[in-house]
Design a protein around this motif. Sequence first.
Motif, PDB file in Angstrom:
ATOM      1  N   LEU A  25       0.854  -1.180   0.000  1.00  0.00           N
ATOM      2  CA  LEU A  25       0.000   0.000   0.000  1.00  0.00           C
ATOM      3  C   LEU A  25       0.889   1.228   0.000  1.00  0.00           C
ATOM      4  CD1 LEU A  25      -2.629  -1.063   2.708  1.00  0.00           C
ATOM      5  CD2 LEU A  25      -2.696  -1.446   0.224  1.00  0.00           C
ATOM      6  N   ALA A  26       0.548   2.205  -0.822  1.00  0.00           N
ATOM      7  CA  ALA A  26       1.250   3.491  -0.853  1.00  0.00           C
ATOM      8  C   ALA A  26       0.188   4.553  -0.628  1.00  0.00           C
ATOM      9  CB  ALA A  26       1.967   3.689  -2.178  1.00  0.00           C
ATOM     10  N   THR A  27       0.131   5.079   0.572  1.00  0.00           N
ATOM     11  CA  THR A  27      -1.029   5.856   1.001  1.00  0.00           C
ATOM     12  C   THR A  27      -0.627   7.139   1.718  1.00  0.00           C
ATOM     13  OG1 THR A  27      -3.033   5.743   2.382  1.00  0.00           O
ATOM     14  CG2 THR A  27      -1.119   4.507   3.148  1.00  0.00           C
ATOM     15  N   GLY A  28      -1.543   8.088   1.732  1.00  0.00           N
ATOM     16  CA  GLY A  28      -1.372   9.276   2.538  1.00  0.00           C
ATOM     17  C   GLY A  28      -1.841   9.075   3.966  1.00  0.00           C
ATOM     18  N   ARG A  29      -2.422   7.925   4.237  1.00  0.00           N
ATOM     19  CA  ARG A  29      -2.925   7.640   5.579  1.00  0.00           C
ATOM     20  C   ARG A  29      -1.784   7.290   6.535  1.00  0.00           C
ATOM     21  NH1 ARG A  29      -8.586   4.562   6.048  1.00  0.00           N
ATOM     22  NH2 ARG A  29      -9.622   5.105   4.102  1.00  0.00           N
ATOM     23  N   PRO A  30      -2.022   7.430   7.847  1.00  0.00           N
ATOM     24  CA  PRO A  30      -1.026   7.025   8.845  1.00  0.00           C
ATOM     25  C   PRO A  30      -0.961   5.511   8.974  1.00  0.00           C
ATOM     26  CG  PRO A  30      -3.009   7.784   9.943  1.00  0.00           C
ATOM     27  CD  PRO A  30      -3.217   8.049   8.472  1.00  0.00           C
ATOM     28  N   ILE A  31       0.068   5.018   9.626  1.00  0.00           N
ATOM     29  CA  ILE A  31       0.258   3.577   9.764  1.00  0.00           C
ATOM     30  C   ILE A  31      -0.898   2.926  10.515  1.00  0.00           C
ATOM     31  CG2 ILE A  31       1.682   3.892  11.850  1.00  0.00           C
ATOM     32  CD1 ILE A  31       1.993   1.111   9.152  1.00  0.00           C
ATOM     33  N   SER A  32      -1.502   3.631  11.455  1.00  0.00           N
ATOM     34  CA  SER A  32      -2.617   3.054  12.220  1.00  0.00           C
ATOM     35  C   SER A  32      -3.788   2.701  11.330  1.00  0.00           C
ATOM     36  CB  SER A  32      -3.066   4.027  13.317  1.00  0.00           C
ATOM     37  OG  SER A  32      -3.431   5.285  12.756  1.00  0.00           O
ATOM     38  N   ASP A  33      -4.020   3.490  10.277  1.00  0.00           N
ATOM     39  CA  ASP A  33      -5.091   3.192   9.315  1.00  0.00           C
ATOM     40  C   ASP A  33      -4.670   2.103   8.340  1.00  0.00           C
ATOM     41  OD1 ASP A  33      -6.516   5.206  10.504  1.00  0.00           O
ATOM     42  OD2 ASP A  33      -6.556   6.530   8.762  1.00  0.00           O
ATOM     43  N   ALA A  34      -3.504   2.291   7.737  1.00  0.00           N
ATOM     44  CA  ALA A  34      -3.062   1.398   6.667  1.00  0.00           C
ATOM     45  C   ALA A  34      -2.854  -0.026   7.158  1.00  0.00           C
ATOM     46  CB  ALA A  34      -1.783   1.932   6.036  1.00  0.00           C
ATOM     47  N   SER A  35      -2.376  -0.166   8.396  1.00  0.00           N
ATOM     48  CA  SER A  35      -2.068  -1.503   8.901  1.00  0.00           C
ATOM     49  C   SER A  35      -3.311  -2.379   8.989  1.00  0.00           C
ATOM     50  CB  SER A  35      -1.386  -1.410  10.265  1.00  0.00           C
ATOM     51  OG  SER A  35      -2.229  -0.794  11.216  1.00  0.00           O
ATOM     52  N   VAL A  36      -4.457  -1.773   9.232  1.00  0.00           N
ATOM     53  CA  VAL A  36      -5.704  -2.549   9.320  1.00  0.00           C
ATOM     54  C   VAL A  36      -5.995  -3.232   7.994  1.00  0.00           C
ATOM     55  CG1 VAL A  36      -8.191  -2.406   9.686  1.00  0.00           C
ATOM     56  CG2 VAL A  36      -6.649  -1.045  11.109  1.00  0.00           C
ATOM     57  N   TYR A  37      -5.865  -2.468   6.888  1.00  0.00           N
ATOM     58  CA  TYR A  37      -6.132  -3.027   5.566  1.00  0.00           C
ATOM     59  C   TYR A  37      -5.020  -3.990   5.145  1.00  0.00           C
ATOM     60  CZ  TYR A  37      -9.856   0.433   5.056  1.00  0.00           C
ATOM     61  OH  TYR A  37     -10.997   1.175   5.216  1.00  0.00           O
ATOM     62  N   ALA A  38      -3.782  -3.664   5.477  1.00  0.00           N
ATOM     63  CA  ALA A  38      -2.664  -4.534   5.118  1.00  0.00           C
ATOM     64  C   ALA A  38      -2.785  -5.889   5.804  1.00  0.00           C
ATOM     65  CB  ALA A  38      -1.346  -3.864   5.487  1.00  0.00           C
ATOM     66  N   GLN A  39      -3.190  -5.874   7.069  1.00  0.00           N
ATOM     67  CA  GLN A  39      -3.368  -7.126   7.789  1.00  0.00           C
ATOM     68  C   GLN A  39      -4.549  -7.914   7.215  1.00  0.00           C
ATOM     69  OE1 GLN A  39      -3.752  -5.543  11.732  1.00  0.00           O
ATOM     70  NE2 GLN A  39      -1.549  -5.573  12.123  1.00  0.00           N
ATOM     71  N   ASP A  40      -5.593  -7.214   6.831  1.00  0.00           N
ATOM     72  CA  ASP A  40      -6.763  -7.856   6.240  1.00  0.00           C
ATOM     73  C   ASP A  40      -6.373  -8.594   4.961  1.00  0.00           C
ATOM     74  OD1 ASP A  40      -9.402  -8.563   5.656  1.00  0.00           O
ATOM     75  OD2 ASP A  40      -9.784  -6.688   4.601  1.00  0.00           O
ATOM     76  N   LEU A  41      -5.479  -7.984   4.162  1.00  0.00           N
ATOM     77  CA  LEU A  41      -5.041  -8.600   2.900  1.00  0.00           C
ATOM     78  C   LEU A  41      -3.838  -9.520   3.090  1.00  0.00           C
ATOM     79  CD1 LEU A  41      -5.329  -5.466   0.579  1.00  0.00           C
ATOM     80  CD2 LEU A  41      -6.767  -7.525   0.485  1.00  0.00           C
ATOM     81  N   GLN A  42      -3.345  -9.619   4.320  1.00  0.00           N
ATOM     82  CA  GLN A  42      -2.190 -10.456   4.652  1.00  0.00           C
ATOM     83  C   GLN A  42      -0.962 -10.042   3.841  1.00  0.00           C
ATOM     84  OE1 GLN A  42      -3.138 -14.684   4.694  1.00  0.00           O
ATOM     85  NE2 GLN A  42      -5.194 -14.299   5.470  1.00  0.00           N
ATOM     86  N   LEU A  43      -0.747  -8.731   3.758  1.00  0.00           N
ATOM     87  CA  LEU A  43       0.408  -8.214   3.031  1.00  0.00           C
ATOM     88  C   LEU A  43       1.652  -8.325   3.906  1.00  0.00           C
ATOM     89  CD1 LEU A  43      -1.060  -4.981   1.369  1.00  0.00           C
ATOM     90  CD2 LEU A  43      -1.120  -7.345   0.545  1.00  0.00           C
ATOM     91  N   GLU A  44       2.751  -8.720   3.296  1.00  0.00           N
ATOM     92  CA  GLU A  44       4.007  -8.884   4.025  1.00  0.00           C
ATOM     93  C   GLU A  44       5.102  -7.962   3.507  1.00  0.00           C
ATOM     94  OE1 GLU A  44       4.927 -13.031   3.786  1.00  0.00           O
ATOM     95  OE2 GLU A  44       3.301 -13.617   5.158  1.00  0.00           O
ATOM     96  N   THR A  45       4.746  -7.083   2.595  1.00  0.00           N
ATOM     97  CA  THR A  45       5.703  -6.158   1.999  1.00  0.00           C
ATOM     98  C   THR A  45       5.677  -4.832   2.756  1.00  0.00           C
ATOM     99  OG1 THR A  45       5.321  -7.193  -0.150  1.00  0.00           O
ATOM    100  CG2 THR A  45       6.336  -5.009  -0.167  1.00  0.00           C
ATOM    101  N   PRO A  46       6.825  -4.162   2.934  1.00  0.00           N
ATOM    102  CA  PRO A  46       6.828  -2.859   3.604  1.00  0.00           C
ATOM    103  C   PRO A  46       5.840  -1.882   2.963  1.00  0.00           C
ATOM    104  CG  PRO A  46       9.065  -3.660   3.358  1.00  0.00           C
ATOM    105  CD  PRO A  46       8.192  -4.607   2.593  1.00  0.00           C
ATOM    106  N   LEU A  47       5.238  -1.048   3.789  1.00  0.00           N
ATOM    107  CA  LEU A  47       4.183  -0.119   3.374  1.00  0.00           C
ATOM    108  C   LEU A  47       4.717   1.302   3.278  1.00  0.00           C
ATOM    109  CD1 LEU A  47       1.448  -1.369   5.877  1.00  0.00           C
ATOM    110  CD2 LEU A  47       1.852  -2.200   3.543  1.00  0.00           C
ATOM    111  N   VAL A  48       4.228   2.043   2.289  1.00  0.00           N
ATOM    112  CA  VAL A  48       4.567   3.459   2.124  1.00  0.00           C
ATOM    113  C   VAL A  48       3.467   4.277   2.795  1.00  0.00           C
ATOM    114  CG1 VAL A  48       5.009   5.317   0.483  1.00  0.00           C
ATOM    115  CG2 VAL A  48       5.780   2.980  -0.020  1.00  0.00           C
TER     116      VAL A  48
END
Length: 245
Positions: free
Chosen positions: A41-64
């Motif tokens: 995910l490459a987002t303008g959102r903070p990590i607290s927001d993005a991590s919810v969606y990243a965990q939902d999709l089971q992403l293991e790649t570093p997030l922007v």
Amino acid sequence: MTYKLIALDMDGTLLNPKKQISEQNRLWIGRAIEAGVRVTLATGRPISDASVYAQDLQLETPLVINNGSEVWSLPDKLHARHVIDSNLVSRLLTEVIPAYAEQVNFWSHTVEGRVNKTNLPDDVHSLRWLQLGISSKNIDLLKEIRSELETWNAFEISNSDVTNIELNAPGISKASGLQEVCRILGIQMSEVIAIGDSLNDVPMIKAAGLGVAMGNAQDTVKAIADVIALTNVEDGVARIIEAHI
């Protein structure tokens, strides 16, 4: 071209207007991962927001995160952080925001949490400022403010919607964040598909091997993209993955 990483903006791209991930997007992101392609995910959102969606999709790649101000690996590993000079924040809050006080909203993401006009600290230098935002329904007013801020030569200026201005430290963007992710993964930007819809996505769309603008993207974004996808209510992300992965 063999692509090894897909970078997805969130709002207006991965997410539908209800801020949900459609079943088709979820399916094809999963298929990309199964095929050995990394997804971030490459987002303008903070990590607290993005991590919810990243965990939902089971992403293991570093997030922007925060338009490139941070790069995080889940659950809690920080790879990079670039803060805005607090003297510039002070200047913005004393010279610009009060001049348009009744017509704009101010918001920001800091390391310490979200800050807006209702909870500004007494000492702006006490916080580490990651991203600043000014929003208004008066588009002409935003253009006026942006023109003024451009004369400062002090910010990376973008937006995530036509109703806002987003400010990051100079040289910091989703592209710079993705370059850090590529460094971690040992791949090239030419091996990246970047998908987005707003001005804060332009740097990564330009820098990627395949730059994709959503069908609902701002016209400026469409003009610089290699490909225009379907909209975020038509599973545009899924169709791009299906076609190119």
